[in-house]
Design a protein around this motif. Structure first.
Motif, PDB file in Angstrom:
ATOM      1  N   ASN A 148      45.503 -76.729  13.269  1.00 44.35           N
ATOM      2  CA  ASN A 148      45.966 -76.934  15.006  1.00 44.35           C
ATOM      3  C   ASN A 148      44.716 -75.723  15.668  1.00 44.35           C
ATOM      4  O   ASN A 148      44.358 -75.067  15.277  1.00 44.35           O
ATOM      5  CB  ASN A 148      47.116 -76.683  15.735  1.00 44.35           C
ATOM      6  CG  ASN A 148      48.012 -77.837  15.041  1.00 44.35           C
ATOM      7  OD1 ASN A 148      47.437 -79.245  14.873  1.00 44.35           O
ATOM      8  ND2 ASN A 148      48.930 -77.146  15.416  1.00 44.35           N
ATOM      9  N   ALA A 158      61.293 -74.986   9.659  1.00 49.74           N
ATOM     10  CA  ALA A 158      61.031 -76.490   9.841  1.00 49.74           C
ATOM     11  C   ALA A 158      62.054 -77.356   9.456  1.00 49.74           C
ATOM     12  O   ALA A 158      61.669 -78.589  10.371  1.00 49.74           O
ATOM     13  CB  ALA A 158      60.069 -77.497   8.672  1.00 49.74           C
ATOM     14  N   VAL A 221      46.710 -72.226  10.371  1.00 46.61           N
ATOM     15  CA  VAL A 221      48.502 -71.385  11.536  1.00 46.61           C
ATOM     16  C   VAL A 221      49.149 -71.045  10.078  1.00 46.61           C
ATOM     17  O   VAL A 221      49.483 -69.838  10.175  1.00 46.61           O
ATOM     18  CB  VAL A 221      48.910 -72.690  11.757  1.00 46.61           C
ATOM     19  CG1 VAL A 221      50.438 -72.131  12.846  1.00 46.61           C
ATOM     20  CG2 VAL A 221      48.474 -73.239  13.013  1.00 46.61           C
ATOM     21  N   THR A 365      56.101 -88.580   4.705  1.00 46.64           N
ATOM     22  CA  THR A 365      55.419 -89.575   5.813  1.00 46.64           C
ATOM     23  C   THR A 365      54.501 -90.286   4.976  1.00 46.64           C
ATOM     24  O   THR A 365      54.375 -91.485   5.541  1.00 46.64           O
ATOM     25  CB  THR A 365      54.955 -88.848   6.693  1.00 46.64           C
ATOM     26  OG1 THR A 365      54.842 -89.445   7.854  1.00 46.64           O
ATOM     27  CG2 THR A 365      54.045 -88.127   6.814  1.00 46.64           C
ATOM     28  N   ARG A 369      54.036 -94.419   5.574  1.00 40.99           N
ATOM     29  CA  ARG A 369      52.494 -94.896   6.753  1.00 40.99           C
ATOM     30  C   ARG A 369      51.782 -96.279   5.981  1.00 40.99           C
ATOM     31  O   ARG A 369      51.019 -96.526   6.050  1.00 40.99           O
ATOM     32  CB  ARG A 369      52.317 -94.054   6.702  1.00 40.99           C
ATOM     33  CG  ARG A 369      51.587 -94.163   8.116  1.00 40.99           C
ATOM     34  CD  ARG A 369      50.316 -92.541   9.265  1.00 40.99           C
ATOM     35  NE  ARG A 369      50.202 -91.929   7.821  1.00 40.99           N
ATOM     36  CZ  ARG A 369      48.483 -92.022   7.994  1.00 40.99           C
ATOM     37  NH1 ARG A 369      47.559 -93.368   8.530  1.00 40.99           N
ATOM     38  NH2 ARG A 369      47.669 -91.607   7.302  1.00 40.99           N
TER      39      ARG A 369
HETATM   40 FE1  HDD Z   1      51.871 -81.387  11.066  1.00 38.70          FE
HETATM   41  C1  HDD Z   1      50.609 -84.449  10.750  1.00 38.70           C
HETATM   42  C2  HDD Z   1      49.184 -79.959  11.652  1.00 38.70           C
HETATM   43  C3  HDD Z   1      53.623 -78.558  11.654  1.00 38.70           C
HETATM   44  C4  HDD Z   1      54.787 -82.546   9.597  1.00 38.70           C
HETATM   45  N1  HDD Z   1      50.369 -81.643  10.937  1.00 38.70           N
HETATM   46  C5  HDD Z   1      49.707 -83.388  10.773  1.00 38.70           C
HETATM   47  C6  HDD Z   1      48.423 -83.211  11.299  1.00 38.70           C
HETATM   48  C7  HDD Z   1      47.821 -82.398  11.533  1.00 38.70           C
HETATM   49  C8  HDD Z   1      48.992 -80.853  11.254  1.00 38.70           C
HETATM   50  C9  HDD Z   1      46.414 -81.597  11.904  1.00 38.70           C
HETATM   51  C10 HDD Z   1      47.651 -84.699  11.756  1.00 38.70           C
HETATM   52  C11 HDD Z   1      46.792 -85.122  10.321  1.00 38.70           C
HETATM   53  C12 HDD Z   1      46.062 -86.108  10.219  1.00 38.70           C
HETATM   54  O1  HDD Z   1      44.869 -85.882  11.270  1.00 38.70           O
HETATM   55  O2  HDD Z   1      46.120 -87.360   9.639  1.00 38.70           O
HETATM   56  N2  HDD Z   1      51.933 -79.281  11.107  1.00 38.70           N
HETATM   57  C13 HDD Z   1      50.040 -78.752  11.906  1.00 38.70           C
HETATM   58  C14 HDD Z   1      50.295 -78.196  11.740  1.00 38.70           C
HETATM   59  C15 HDD Z   1      52.048 -77.665  11.676  1.00 38.70           C
HETATM   60  C16 HDD Z   1      52.209 -78.437  10.941  1.00 38.70           C
HETATM   61  C17 HDD Z   1      49.064 -76.809  12.164  1.00 38.70           C
HETATM   62  C18 HDD Z   1      52.369 -75.966  11.564  1.00 38.70           C
HETATM   63  C19 HDD Z   1      51.839 -74.811  11.575  1.00 38.70           C
HETATM   64  N3  HDD Z   1      54.137 -80.605  11.077  1.00 38.70           N
HETATM   65  C20 HDD Z   1      54.369 -79.570  11.019  1.00 38.70           C
HETATM   66  C21 HDD Z   1      56.291 -79.541  10.472  1.00 38.70           C
HETATM   67  C22 HDD Z   1      55.970 -80.494  10.148  1.00 38.70           C
HETATM   68  C23 HDD Z   1      55.271 -81.743  10.391  1.00 38.70           C
HETATM   69  C24 HDD Z   1      56.693 -78.284  10.502  1.00 38.70           C
HETATM   70  C25 HDD Z   1      56.889 -81.548   9.283  1.00 38.70           C
HETATM   71  C26 HDD Z   1      57.968 -80.504   8.837  1.00 38.70           C
HETATM   72  N4  HDD Z   1      52.614 -83.196  10.052  1.00 38.70           N
HETATM   73  C27 HDD Z   1      53.763 -83.472   9.392  1.00 38.70           C
HETATM   74  C28 HDD Z   1      53.783 -85.302   9.358  1.00 38.70           C
HETATM   75  C29 HDD Z   1      52.395 -85.271   9.778  1.00 38.70           C
HETATM   76  C30 HDD Z   1      51.463 -84.083   9.599  1.00 38.70           C
HETATM   77  C31 HDD Z   1      55.356 -85.781   9.834  1.00 38.70           C
HETATM   78  C32 HDD Z   1      52.499 -86.948  10.733  1.00 38.70           C
HETATM   79  C33 HDD Z   1      50.936 -87.745   9.883  1.00 38.70           C
HETATM   80  C34 HDD Z   1      51.288 -87.142   8.883  1.00 38.70           C
HETATM   81  O3  HDD Z   1      51.955 -85.755   8.744  1.00 38.70           O
HETATM   82  O4  HDD Z   1      50.324 -87.565   7.693  1.00 38.70           O
HETATM   83  O5  HDD Z   1      54.140 -85.154   8.388  1.00 38.70           O
END
Ligand code: HDD
Length: 683
Positions: A148, A158, A221, A365, A369
């Motif tokens: 991020n 989480a 992060v 996910t 998707r």
């Molecule tokens: Fe996440 C997408 C970054 C915590 C679950 N996350 C996603 C994307 C980014 C981040 C940049 C978009 C990727 C893309 O462009 O396709 N997320 C973070 C960062 C976190 C973070 C830096 C904290 C350090 N995320 C986090 C947690 C969880 C998720 C704690 C679940 C337990 N994140 C997801 C997801 C996504 C996602 C639901 C949604 C779409 C995807 O993954 O592909 O799995």
């Protein structure tokens, strides 16, 4: 427009094999039957019903009906580009990761930027975290750095991720507001889950409204590990530092841009890459010896904490350059699947409980998707080299695996595909010693929620502090529940008592008790005031009538080009404008088609117009908006009356060309500076 076949790398060559161009071809069905009519469906008589046997109709409509896939549950709105990562120096002392061994090694990358909260059709300039996800296509497999633009996170475990996301997304009963944290459920979550304290300071700061994707930092992060060839390990945090510095919008602009151009940041990325102004970021690592794991007053596994750069320096080890736009947003940007669990030999995980949970979520996910386990075969997700294992079948399998054997161990295929030893590059997990009772709990070392929130506040410059105060005032001002407002103000008193009491007054809630943490330290690396200021790629609006001095304008435009300052000529209509010497200039935009908030600076050339009253009024409104956003304004000799008409004061950042031989140079210096905060904007 740049040829989209420049900058070929191995990944792009691989993608070329999948590209199809329909130009000059005959239309066929997906079964390759030539189509004779794509205007009228097959009917029983010219005015009769459509017939089911019209296979072309059925195929075309069915395909259309299935065009959509679920949007990402978070980070739905994103934009991506291809590029390259080049290593400055060998990191073999710390990691055996193949792409980090030899200075000069170039690795193809694909980077997707995103907002977190809004749906895919929302607005680019929402106050939000920006995702910064990088896929490295290394020779030894894929490494995803899913980061991020803010180095900390809302929560420590989480298990709470669905809760924070439910709280910040539009409220479920009325699905309002879109792409905004300024509502009750988010702030209710914050006040009742105070581990969010550090993150909300960042979210309320200018970091959450970056100017564009090119001028923001990126952070992995979570804490990862490097492991070298002898099996020694270091804890590591990853950083991206933009070469053009870290710059932000101000809230007034962010909101207005949302209306004027909701694609502002994706357009910026597309246009700059297209014009050859390639975005660049240096890759940095903070490394920590395992012996120092407990040396600091924060837990290095806690994702709500930074490792202050002044304590643990960021070593810059390479550069990422984005040099090519995608060919097809769905095929590439939408179908790309990131996963923090995609690591290569030499990079491993830490026990950070947020990271541990992420390792489950992303693969899960993608299965939903992208419709099953074969998404690694989608071209954008494929590694550079073929992959071999005994996984088989599933929806949309592309690979045709030959032979009888799909199990390990075997004798019929001579026990292949065979596993690799560590020496051969086989991934061996770091043999960290772990001990403990099975327990649902949290280490006491994660309990300090406020010290680093205050460190952040202490590190801000006066304008940055003012913006944070205003952001809290806006967001909490949108909260309907008085009790929630009160709870947040009480919570903020732990971070800064003066901030909390000012907010209490603004929001008409009770003055909080003073619990402020005793932290006086600051970290200069956190303030954007200390970033790089250069004029390159900033965009100037040049407003022109007729009868201006062409030489004066041309000299400024020459200097703009020399320093890579972009500009657009804006006039009342698209009719070319005519200088006093008869020279004409093409117009790029009109008052109707553009807006002052879309530019970084303004050059008032002025002149005459056939509808002088309208021109004067449009011009005054334009200048005022730029002035009120603290931006540099340059005024040509013919522009002076227009500036005077605004009643704006000639102050810092307002530069007149009259009798000033150094005007162009000084104007470009002002453009680089971007904002002049000491300006009385109430005119
Ligand atoms: Fe996440 C997408 C970054 C915590 C679950 N996350 C996603 C994307 C980014 C981040 C940049 C978009 C990727 C893309 O462009 O396709 N997320 C973070 C960062 C976190 C973070 C830096 C904290 C350090 N995320 C986090 C947690 C969880 C998720 C704690 C679940 C337990 N994140 C997801 C997801 C996504 C996602 C639901 C949604 C779409 C995807 O993954 O592909 O799995």
């Amino acid at each position: 427009m740049k040829d989209n076949h420049d900058n070929e790398n191995k990944k792009l060559q691989q993608l070329n094999e999948y590209k199809v161009n329909n130009d000059g071809t005959k239309m066929t069905t997906n079964q390759r039957v030539r189509i004779s009519n794509d205007e009228e469906s097959l009917k029983a008589g010219l005015r009769g019903p459509t017939l089911m046997e019209d296979f072309h109709f059925r195929e075309k409509i069915t395909h259309f009906d299935h065009e959509r896939i679920p949007e990402r549950v978070v980070h739905a709105r994103g934009y991506a580009a291809h590029g390259e990562f080049e290593l400055y120096e060998s990191m073999s002392e710390y990691t055996r990761a193949h792409f980090l061994q030899k200075a000069g090694t170039k690795t193809p990358v694909f980077v997707r930027f995103s907002t977190v909260v809004g749906s895919s059709g929302s607005n680019d300039t929402a106050r939000d975290v920006r995702g910064f996800a990088v896929k490295f296509y290394t020779e030894e497999g894929i490494f995803d750095l899913v980061g991020n633009n803010i180095p900390v996170f809302f929560i420590q475990d989480a298990l709470k991720f669905p809760d924070i996301i439910h709280a910040v997304k539009p409220e479920p009963h009325n699905e309002i507001p879109q792409a905004s944290s300024a509502h009750d459920t988010f702030w209710d979550f914050v006040a009742n889950n105070q581990e969010t304290a550090h993150m909300i300071m960042w979210i309320m700061s200018d970091r959450a409204i970056p100017k564009n994707f090119r001028m923001m930092e990126g952070f992995g992060v979570n804490t990862f590990r490097f492991v070298n060839a002898s099996g020694q390990s270091k804890f590591v945090k990853f950083h991206w530092k933009p070469v053009l510095g870290v710059h932000s919008l101000i809230w007034d602009e962010a909101q207005k841009i949302g209306g004027a151009d909701s694609d502002f940041q994706r357009r910026d990325l597309w246009e700059t890459i297209d014009a050859g102004f390639y975005p660049e970021y240096e890759f940095g690592v903070q490394m920590l010896d395992p012996a120092d794991e407990f040396k600091y007053d924060f837990d290095i596994l806690d994702a709500t904490k930074i490792w202050p750069e002044e304590l643990i320096p960021v070593k810059k080890i390479g550069k990422l350059t984005l040099n090519r736009n995608v060919d097809n947003v769905f095929a590439e940007t939408e179908q790309v699947a990131f996963h923090p669990g995609n690591v290569v030999t030499g990079i491993d995980f830490s026990n950070d409980p947020l990271l541990q949970g992420r390792l489950f979520s992303y693969l899960d996910t993608q299965l939903l998707r992208l419709g099953g386990p074969n998404f690694t075969e989608i071209p954008i997700n494929r590694p550079l080299c073929p992959f071999h294992n005994n996984q088989r079948n599933g929806f949309s399998r592309q690979m045709i695996n030959t032979g009888r054997v799909s199990y390990h161990k075997n004798s019929l295929a001579n026990n292949t595909p065979a596993t690799s030893t560590a020496a051969e590059g086989g991934y061996v997990h770091y043999p960290e010693k772990v001990e403990g009772r099975v327990i649902q709990g949290r280490s006491k070392s994660f309990d300090d929620f406020f010290s680093q929130a205050r460190l952040f506040w202490n590190s801000m410059s006066p304008p940055e502090k003012q913006h944070i105060l205003d952001a809290f005032s806006f967001e909490l001002g949108k909260v309907e529940s008085r009790s929630v407002r009160q709870q947040v103000v009480d919570m903020l008193a732990h971070i800064d008592y003066a901030l909390a009491t000012t907010l209490a007054e603004r929001l008409a809630v009770n003055k909080p008790q003073n619990h402020q943490v005793n932290v006086t330290a600051s970290s200069p690396a956190l303030s954007q005031q200390n970033t790089v200021f250069v004029p390159q790629t900033l965009r100037t609006a040049i407003i022109i009538g007729n009868q201006f001095n062409a030489q004066e304008l041309e000299q400024v435009m020459r200097e703009f080009k020399r320093y890579g300052v972009r500009y657009q000529i804006i006039a009342e209509t698209f009719e070319p404008v005519k200088a006093a010497n008869g020279q004409t200039f093409e117009v790029d935009a009109t008052f109707l088609t553009t807006s002052p908030v879309l530019y970084d600076a303004l050059y008032v050339v002025g002149g005459t117009s056939t509808n002088q009253a309208k021109f004067n009024s449009d011009m005054t409104a334009f200048i005022r908006q730029v002035y009120q956003n603290y931006k540099p304004i340059g005024i040509a000799t013919t522009g002076v009356p227009f500036f005077n008409a605004t009643r704006a004061k000639a102050s810092e950042g307002i530069l007149f060309a009259t009798a000033n031989p150094n005007f162009s140079q000084q104007f470009i210096q002002n453009i680089a500076k971007q904002r002049f905060w000491d300006r009385d904007i109430y005119i």
